[in-house]
Motif scaffolding. Structure first.
Motif, PDB file in Angstrom:
ATOM      1  N   THR A 133       0.835  -1.203   0.000  1.00 34.72           N
ATOM      2  CA  THR A 133       0.000   0.000   0.000  1.00 34.72           C
ATOM      3  C   THR A 133       0.869   1.252   0.000  1.00 34.72           C
ATOM      4  OG1 THR A 133      -1.766  -1.195   1.139  1.00 34.72           O
ATOM      5  CG2 THR A 133      -1.853   1.208   1.219  1.00 34.72           C
ATOM      6  N   PRO A 192      -5.916   2.440   2.395  1.00 35.92           N
ATOM      7  CA  PRO A 192      -5.750   3.859   2.748  1.00 35.92           C
ATOM      8  C   PRO A 192      -4.514   4.467   2.083  1.00 35.92           C
ATOM      9  CG  PRO A 192      -5.204   2.440   4.618  1.00 35.92           C
ATOM     10  CD  PRO A 192      -5.725   1.551   3.531  1.00 35.92           C
ATOM     11  N   THR A 193      -4.394   5.780   2.183  1.00 35.96           N
ATOM     12  CA  THR A 193      -3.235   6.474   1.621  1.00 35.96           C
ATOM     13  C   THR A 193      -2.004   6.241   2.506  1.00 35.96           C
ATOM     14  OG1 THR A 193      -3.581   8.507   2.874  1.00 35.96           O
ATOM     15  CG2 THR A 193      -4.728   8.322   0.726  1.00 35.96           C
ATOM     16  N   GLU A 239      -2.228   8.249   5.695  1.00 39.05           N
ATOM     17  CA  GLU A 239      -3.093   7.636   6.711  1.00 39.05           C
ATOM     18  C   GLU A 239      -2.369   6.495   7.429  1.00 39.05           C
ATOM     19  OE1 GLU A 239      -7.603   8.084   5.066  1.00 39.05           O
ATOM     20  OE2 GLU A 239      -6.235   6.929   3.803  1.00 39.05           O
TER      21      GLU A 239
END
Length: 107
Positions: free
Chosen positions: A24, A89-90, A93
């Motif tokens: 991510t 999520p980013t 985050e």
């Protein structure tokens, strides 16, 4: 059936929270092993083991610069992984949840 087995092996790697978090983070930029060590508060060998598994399945690319190894995402040809990562999520985050603000100390 071989394609099904191959996809299952790749998706199995995403079942690990650390590896899924790494991927991510890699959505937005490449990361150095030393940055992952700081983020996850894990040893360098442990981080390298996670990244080795991802690299062996062709999910990340590796490049060396001096003594440091950087990783980038390699999922253009893996839409099933891209679909999972699109729901994550980013990076900001994630870093906030770890109470981290990473500035690479590798340079």
């Amino acid at each position: 059936m071989e394609q099904l087995k191959e996809i299952a092996e790749k998706l199995k790697l995403l079942g690990d929270k650390t590896r899924l978090t790494m991927l991510t983070l890699l959505k937005e930029r490449e990361w150095c092993v030393c940055e992952f060590v700081e983020i996850f508060d894990m040893s360098q060998p442990a981080i390298s083991q996670h990244l080795r598994k991802l690299k062996s399945q062709g999910i990340v690319n590796e490049s060396k610069r001096g003594q440091w190894v950087y990783y980038s995402l390699n999922v253009e040809d893996k839409p099933y992984i891209k679909a999972v990562l699109d729901e994550m999520p980013t990076s900001q985050e994630i870093l906030s949840s770890f109470n981290k603000d990473i500035n690479c100390v590798c340079e």
